[in-house]
Design a protein around this motif. Structure first.
Motif, PDB file in Angstrom:
ATOM      1  N   LEU A 127      15.508   3.325  15.971  1.00  0.00           N
ATOM      2  CA  LEU A 127      15.284   4.595  15.604  1.00  0.00           C
ATOM      3  C   LEU A 127      13.861   4.996  15.184  1.00  0.00           C
ATOM      4  CD1 LEU A 127      16.858   7.326  14.355  1.00  0.00           C
ATOM      5  CD2 LEU A 127      16.754   6.137  12.127  1.00  0.00           C
ATOM      6  N   TYR A 128      13.412   3.709  14.559  1.00  0.00           N
ATOM      7  CA  TYR A 128      11.896   3.997  14.115  1.00  0.00           C
ATOM      8  C   TYR A 128      11.218   4.118  15.376  1.00  0.00           C
ATOM      9  CZ  TYR A 128      12.827   2.741   9.085  1.00  0.00           C
ATOM     10  OH  TYR A 128      13.195   2.918   7.992  1.00  0.00           O
ATOM     11  N   SER A 129      11.246   3.240  16.449  1.00  0.00           N
ATOM     12  CA  SER A 129      10.319   3.240  17.559  1.00  0.00           C
ATOM     13  C   SER A 129      10.600   4.498  18.410  1.00  0.00           C
ATOM     14  CB  SER A 129      10.520   1.816  18.433  1.00  0.00           C
ATOM     15  OG  SER A 129      11.661   1.536  18.441  1.00  0.00           O
ATOM     16  N   GLY A 130      11.766   4.950  18.568  1.00  0.00           N
ATOM     17  CA  GLY A 130      12.077   6.193  19.259  1.00  0.00           C
ATOM     18  C   GLY A 130      11.611   7.395  18.537  1.00  0.00           C
ATOM     19  N   LEU A 131      11.652   7.622  17.263  1.00  0.00           N
ATOM     20  CA  LEU A 131      11.150   8.547  16.506  1.00  0.00           C
ATOM     21  C   LEU A 131       9.487   8.535  16.529  1.00  0.00           C
ATOM     22  CD1 LEU A 131      13.358   9.073  13.461  1.00  0.00           C
ATOM     23  CD2 LEU A 131      13.072  10.380  15.011  1.00  0.00           C
ATOM     24  N   THR A 132       8.956   7.346  16.535  1.00  0.00           N
ATOM     25  CA  THR A 132       7.419   7.230  16.190  1.00  0.00           C
ATOM     26  C   THR A 132       6.941   7.757  17.732  1.00  0.00           C
ATOM     27  OG1 THR A 132       7.624   5.311  15.048  1.00  0.00           O
ATOM     28  CG2 THR A 132       5.662   5.602  15.863  1.00  0.00           C
ATOM     29  N   TYR A 133       7.782   7.295  18.656  1.00  0.00           N
ATOM     30  CA  TYR A 133       7.158   7.714  20.238  1.00  0.00           C
ATOM     31  C   TYR A 133       7.536   9.116  20.397  1.00  0.00           C
ATOM     32  CZ  TYR A 133       6.319   6.953  25.019  1.00  0.00           C
ATOM     33  OH  TYR A 133       5.532   7.026  26.263  1.00  0.00           O
ATOM     34  N   ALA A 134       8.400   9.732  19.860  1.00  0.00           N
ATOM     35  CA  ALA A 134       8.756  11.020  20.356  1.00  0.00           C
ATOM     36  C   ALA A 134       7.717  12.240  19.887  1.00  0.00           C
ATOM     37  CB  ALA A 134      10.152  11.398  19.536  1.00  0.00           C
ATOM     38  N   TYR A 135       7.050  11.927  18.758  1.00  0.00           N
ATOM     39  CA  TYR A 135       5.981  12.935  18.498  1.00  0.00           C
ATOM     40  C   TYR A 135       4.857  12.435  18.641  1.00  0.00           C
ATOM     41  CZ  TYR A 135      10.457  14.951  17.524  1.00  0.00           C
ATOM     42  OH  TYR A 135      11.879  15.393  17.671  1.00  0.00           O
ATOM     43  N   LEU A 136       4.528  11.325  19.074  1.00  0.00           N
ATOM     44  CA  LEU A 136       3.085  10.654  19.275  1.00  0.00           C
ATOM     45  C   LEU A 136       1.925  11.722  19.622  1.00  0.00           C
ATOM     46  CD1 LEU A 136       2.325   7.513  19.564  1.00  0.00           C
ATOM     47  CD2 LEU A 136       2.061   7.834  21.822  1.00  0.00           C
ATOM     48  N   LEU A 137       2.201  12.379  20.400  1.00  0.00           N
ATOM     49  CA  LEU A 137       1.072  13.172  20.977  1.00  0.00           C
ATOM     50  C   LEU A 137       0.538  14.470  19.652  1.00  0.00           C
ATOM     51  CD1 LEU A 137       1.861  14.262  24.622  1.00  0.00           C
ATOM     52  CD2 LEU A 137       0.674  12.490  23.845  1.00  0.00           C
ATOM     53  N   LEU A 138       1.490  14.503  19.084  1.00  0.00           N
ATOM     54  CA  LEU A 138       1.301  15.555  17.929  1.00  0.00           C
ATOM     55  C   LEU A 138       0.375  15.003  16.788  1.00  0.00           C
ATOM     56  CD1 LEU A 138       4.652  17.248  18.238  1.00  0.00           C
ATOM     57  CD2 LEU A 138       2.497  18.388  18.241  1.00  0.00           C
ATOM     58  N   MET A 139       0.297  13.459  16.796  1.00  0.00           N
ATOM     59  CA  MET A 139      -0.559  12.719  15.549  1.00  0.00           C
ATOM     60  C   MET A 139      -1.769  12.532  16.605  1.00  0.00           C
ATOM     61  SD  MET A 139      -0.828  11.331  12.976  1.00  0.00           S
ATOM     62  CE  MET A 139       0.612  10.987  11.945  1.00  0.00           C
ATOM     63  N   MET A 140      -1.612  12.337  17.997  1.00  0.00           N
ATOM     64  CA  MET A 140      -2.582  11.647  18.606  1.00  0.00           C
ATOM     65  C   MET A 140      -3.817  12.762  18.846  1.00  0.00           C
ATOM     66  SD  MET A 140      -3.631   9.005  20.050  1.00  0.00           S
ATOM     67  CE  MET A 140      -2.183   7.930  20.649  1.00  0.00           C
ATOM     68  N   PHE A 141      -3.450  13.975  19.187  1.00  0.00           N
ATOM     69  CA  PHE A 141      -4.394  14.914  19.710  1.00  0.00           C
ATOM     70  C   PHE A 141      -5.184  15.693  18.557  1.00  0.00           C
ATOM     71  CE2 PHE A 141      -2.301  15.003  23.523  1.00  0.00           C
ATOM     72  CZ  PHE A 141      -3.341  14.500  24.464  1.00  0.00           C
ATOM     73  N   PRO A 142      -4.629  15.995  17.234  1.00  0.00           N
ATOM     74  CA  PRO A 142      -5.560  16.341  16.078  1.00  0.00           C
ATOM     75  C   PRO A 142      -6.282  15.252  15.906  1.00  0.00           C
ATOM     76  CG  PRO A 142      -2.987  16.774  15.808  1.00  0.00           C
ATOM     77  CD  PRO A 142      -3.197  15.997  16.965  1.00  0.00           C
ATOM     78  N   LEU A 143      -5.797  14.159  15.763  1.00  0.00           N
ATOM     79  CA  LEU A 143      -6.706  12.916  15.548  1.00  0.00           C
ATOM     80  C   LEU A 143      -7.963  12.664  16.354  1.00  0.00           C
ATOM     81  CD1 LEU A 143      -4.689   9.728  14.371  1.00  0.00           C
ATOM     82  CD2 LEU A 143      -6.351  10.783  12.860  1.00  0.00           C
ATOM     83  N   TYR A 144      -7.479  12.949  17.736  1.00  0.00           N
ATOM     84  CA  TYR A 144      -8.640  12.687  18.477  1.00  0.00           C
ATOM     85  C   TYR A 144      -9.502  13.674  18.471  1.00  0.00           C
ATOM     86  CZ  TYR A 144     -10.867  13.163  23.000  1.00  0.00           C
ATOM     87  OH  TYR A 144     -11.623  13.400  24.329  1.00  0.00           O
ATOM     88  N   ASN A 145      -9.042  14.951  18.267  1.00  0.00           N
ATOM     89  CA  ASN A 145      -9.955  16.116  18.308  1.00  0.00           C
ATOM     90  C   ASN A 145     -11.118  16.043  16.722  1.00  0.00           C
ATOM     91  OD1 ASN A 145      -9.368  17.693  20.366  1.00  0.00           O
ATOM     92  ND2 ASN A 145      -7.713  18.683  19.239  1.00  0.00           N
ATOM     93  N   ALA A 146     -10.317  15.524  15.914  1.00  0.00           N
ATOM     94  CA  ALA A 146     -11.165  15.319  14.658  1.00  0.00           C
ATOM     95  C   ALA A 146     -12.228  14.575  14.915  1.00  0.00           C
ATOM     96  CB  ALA A 146     -10.288  15.216  13.371  1.00  0.00           C
ATOM     97  N   ILE A 147     -11.754  13.239  15.579  1.00  0.00           N
ATOM     98  CA  ILE A 147     -12.758  11.831  15.563  1.00  0.00           C
ATOM     99  C   ILE A 147     -13.904  12.373  16.464  1.00  0.00           C
ATOM    100  CG2 ILE A 147     -13.028   9.632  16.095  1.00  0.00           C
ATOM    101  CD1 ILE A 147     -10.168   9.082  14.895  1.00  0.00           C
ATOM    102  N   GLY A 167      -1.882  16.316  11.953  1.00  0.00           N
ATOM    103  CA  GLY A 167      -1.193  15.325  12.548  1.00  0.00           C
ATOM    104  C   GLY A 167       0.299  14.813  11.496  1.00  0.00           C
ATOM    105  N   CYS A 168      -0.023  14.432  10.432  1.00  0.00           N
ATOM    106  CA  CYS A 168       1.040  13.976   9.625  1.00  0.00           C
ATOM    107  C   CYS A 168       1.897  15.142   9.258  1.00  0.00           C
ATOM    108  CB  CYS A 168       0.367  13.584   8.447  1.00  0.00           C
ATOM    109  SG  CYS A 168      -0.500  11.792   8.674  1.00  0.00           S
ATOM    110  N   THR A 169       1.615  16.402   9.082  1.00  0.00           N
ATOM    111  CA  THR A 169       2.612  17.421   8.783  1.00  0.00           C
ATOM    112  C   THR A 169       3.289  17.801   9.920  1.00  0.00           C
ATOM    113  OG1 THR A 169       0.569  18.915   9.082  1.00  0.00           O
ATOM    114  CG2 THR A 169       1.217  18.207   6.766  1.00  0.00           C
ATOM    115  N   MET A 170       2.489  17.749  11.054  1.00  0.00           N
ATOM    116  CA  MET A 170       3.516  18.188  12.301  1.00  0.00           C
ATOM    117  C   MET A 170       4.385  16.982  12.712  1.00  0.00           C
ATOM    118  SD  MET A 170       1.247  20.169  15.030  1.00  0.00           S
ATOM    119  CE  MET A 170      -0.294  19.375  15.082  1.00  0.00           C
ATOM    120  N   VAL A 171       3.977  15.756  12.419  1.00  0.00           N
ATOM    121  CA  VAL A 171       4.978  14.669  13.055  1.00  0.00           C
ATOM    122  C   VAL A 171       6.115  14.578  11.927  1.00  0.00           C
ATOM    123  CG1 VAL A 171       5.046  12.087  12.853  1.00  0.00           C
ATOM    124  CG2 VAL A 171       3.279  13.349  14.236  1.00  0.00           C
ATOM    125  N   PHE A 172       5.815  14.869  10.562  1.00  0.00           N
ATOM    126  CA  PHE A 172       6.882  14.704   9.605  1.00  0.00           C
ATOM    127  C   PHE A 172       7.584  15.935   9.892  1.00  0.00           C
ATOM    128  CE2 PHE A 172       8.512  16.025   5.539  1.00  0.00           C
ATOM    129  CZ  PHE A 172       9.299  14.906   5.125  1.00  0.00           C
TER     130      PHE A 172
END
Lengths: 306, 366
Positions: free
Chosen positions: A175-195, A232-237
């Protein structure tokens, strides 16, 4: 009227009108009406279409009461099952959000600031490609890997590392790995853009002034990336807390996900009003989460949606 | 506390391209030293090699005689001031200044007192709590310097920090930088493409072109006694006339050109020149005067083309022969009422105010 004339002025009469219609349609039919209808429905008894508007159709808190206290005949004063599912869902979603952040931050930093342009492009594509596959199928794929007789357990047993299969699914590893993976990009791209928007000289300046890599991240990179982190956190949550497919496929036998309850009210019990009430609770918790994040990190809404 | 910096046979290559080639220079402790050259000449690469952000392909960097090859940028006794300053926008001025102490675990009280010390030194009183974006351009410069000085580096490296400022402020900051250097008495290594910046501030300069040092010397020597055609044309303005040597002695020579023969000086000739060599004659615009106003070693016939009034001087652009141009500058106080566009006049110069150099690459106007 002001919006209309400025749209017309900027875009001409045809495109201006089209834009206006699109905006109004989106705002009224996709946001206002469905939400209002859901809220309204959640305060009405569950009635057949014929009974609607009749004597029995009045505002009531029965569905919210049910969430708190359960049905009349139960043994407990509170509705322990639903309330615990609700809070467990929120708790796991917060953990998943944190896992996601911890997982994505180094990758996003690497792609944005360390990798050469060519390999950065390759890595971004490598991140996206798995998401061309449907979420449900990805969950099943993980199930195939993590099941008691799954690929990983079979492999570990055969090389003699373990005797019996590890209970990945039962212990919610799936469950944890599936959910973490499911919305990975929605964390990745805001973070990437900001950095990515951080001036590289800032990193070198920090280093030149004697800062270790750790302190450079604490004092320079993370403060700069804060809007991206919050976004990223709000979208993933929000998406995790509302996920359905992944928990159904990968959830352990003792883990019921709150959207599964909602699904049951709508689909199995045919009780739309109760489903609407439960959905509304989920919406409220999401809003509270966003506001808390903004308050906690002192970020304004404008910075998040940048 | 200042330290000497030495580059020994230092080269930096990117693939087959030499960004810096076989650089040998010793910068003394407490010196204000500038690397001067056009963009892409490798000066930034050298600065990054000294600060530790760029590894050398060959050779070594010594600071106070210690080889730096295994020492990272955060452990070297150098501080770098970036071209865009790279101040931390999310920190206050005081936090920026004391950043280097903070990351070394110095306690808050000491940080504060050091920051206040530097704020005073840099004439930033009352700005400590402001954010960087609330400061003016000159104040930001001073914050960057204060931040770099906070841990008392032995060498301060400056990467064209003045280039973003407007002219007046830039001129003021030159004087200020020079004064700061004298006050803190540490080695300053400055890189710039602006020759007047280098000349006004530095003790010595190194002129670079295409990854190599063309000349190292005192400012006045580099200006007055250029060793290569590139230096002659990059540092200050210069007229160049090509010709062949017809007479050579130890420090003087005669050049024969399409426009007549001229006597001039040879710098560091050491028997490098002989009769028949193809050479350039360089004469600075301010070394040319109206021939009627004195006696000169050489006189040239010219035809005035255009005129430009610059304030303290008047610039004349003239035709020399059929296809050459020459520029000369006359102080505003000299009477030029009889010189007009189209006039044929004579200008003169003394051999000591000109120089003959072997043919080579000239600096391109940018």
């Amino acid at each position: 009227m002001n919006l209309f004339s400025s749209l017309i002025k900027k875009n001409g009469p045809i495109i201006g009108t089209y834009l206006l219609i699109a905006i109004i349609f989106w705002f009224i039919f996709l946001i206002i009406i469905p939400q209002l209808y859901m809220v309204d429905l959640s305060f009405r008894p569950n009635l057949s279409p014929l009974e609607r508007g009749g004597d029995k159709d009045f505002y009531t808190l029965e569905h919210y009461k049910h969430f708190l206290f359960g049905s009349a005949g139960s043994n407990n004063y509170f509705n322990v099952v639903d309330i615990s599912v609700f809070f467990k869902t929120i708790f796991i979603s917060i953990i998943v959000t944190i896992l996601n952040l911890l997982f994505c931050y180094p990758i996003a930093f690497y792609i944005a600031k360390v990798a050469q342009p060519n390999s950065a492009r390759f890595l971004i594509i490598a991140l996206i490609i798995p998401f061309w596959i449907n979420e449900l199928l990805r969950s099943f794929a993980l199930r195939v890997l993590l099941a008691n007789e799954g690929v990983i357990n079979t492999f570990l047993t055969q090389i003699g590392l373990i005797d019996t299969g590890l209970l990945f699914i039962t212990n919610n590893v799936g469950l944890y790995s599936g959910l973490t993976y499911a919305y990975l990009l929605l964390m990745m791209f805001p973070l990437y853009n900001a950095i990515e928007s951080l001036d590289k000289n800032q990193l070198e300046a920090a280093k030149d002034l004697g800062s270790s890599t750790f302190w450079t991240h604490i004092r320079v990179v993370i403060p700069h990336a804060k809007p991206g982190i919050v976004s990223g956190c709000t979208m993933v949550f929000m998406l995790t807390v509302g996920a359905l497919a992944t928990p159904v496929v990968l959830g352990g036998p003792n883990t019921l996900w709150f959207p599964e309850l909602i699904y049951q009210w709508f689909k199995m019990s045919n009780n739309w009003s109760r489903g609407a009430a439960y959905s509304f609770l989920l919406l409220i918790i999401s809003v509270i989460f966003v506001l808390t994040m903004m308050r906690l990190f002192k970020v304004r809404i404008g910075e998040i949606i940048k | 506390m200042s330290a000497s910096v030495e580059l020994k046979n230092a080269s930096v290559t990117f693939g087959n391209f030499y960004a810096a080639k076989n650089i040998n220079v010793k910068i003394n402790g407490g010196e204000f030293f500038s690397f001067l050259g056009p963009s892409g000449c490798g000066k930034t690469t050298l600065l990054r090699a000294i600060s530790g952000f760029q590894d050398l392909s060959e050779g070594e960097v010594l600071i106070d005689g210690v080889d730096m090859s295994r020492i990272g940028p955060n452990k070297r006794p150098t501080s770098l001031i970036f071209q865009n300053l790279a101040l931390f926008p999310l920190m206050s001025v005081a936090d920026n200044i004391s950043f280097s102490l903070e990351v070394r675990g110095v306690d808050k009280k000491k940080r504060r007192s050091r920051a206040n010390e530097l704020i005073e030194l840099m004439a930033l009183d009352g700005q400590g709590e402001k954010m960087v974006h609330q400061l003016s351009g000159g104040q930001k410069q001073r914050v960057a310097i204060a931040r770099a000085l906070a841990i008392e580096p032995k060498v301060l490296l400056l990467d064209e920090p003045l280039s973003a400022l407007d002219l007046k402020l830039r001129q003021r900051m030159r004087t200020e930088l020079r004064a700061i250097q004298k006050r803190v008495n540490i080695t300053f290594i400055y890189i710039t493409h602006d020759q007047s910046e280098a000349l006004t501030m530095s003790d010595r300069i190194a002129v670079m072109n295409e990854g190599e040092i063309e000349q190292i010397g005192l400012c006045a020597d580099v200006y007055n006694k250029p060793l290569t055609p590139f230096v002659a044309t990059f540092v200050g303005e210069n007229n160049s006339i090509d010709g062949k040597l017809t007479e050579v002695s130890s420090n003087e020579a005669t050049i024969s050109t399409e426009n007549g023969s001229f006597k001039s000086c040879l710098n560091n000739s050491d028997g490098k020149y002989s009769i028949g060599d193809e050479v350039f004659l360089f004469i600075r615009p301010e070394a040319l005067e109206l021939a009627k106003n004195g006696n000169f070693d050489n006189v040239i016939d010219i035809n005035i083309d255009t005129f430009e009034f610059e304030g303290n001087i008047k610039n004349y652009f003239a035709k020399l022969g059929s296809n050459k141009k020459i520029k000369f500058s006359i102080p505003n106080s000299v009477d030029t009422s009889d010189i007009h566009s189209g006039s044929n006049i004579q200008i003169g110069f003394n051999k000591l105010n000109s120089v003959i150099l072997k043919k080579g690459q000239l600096a391109v106007d940018t």
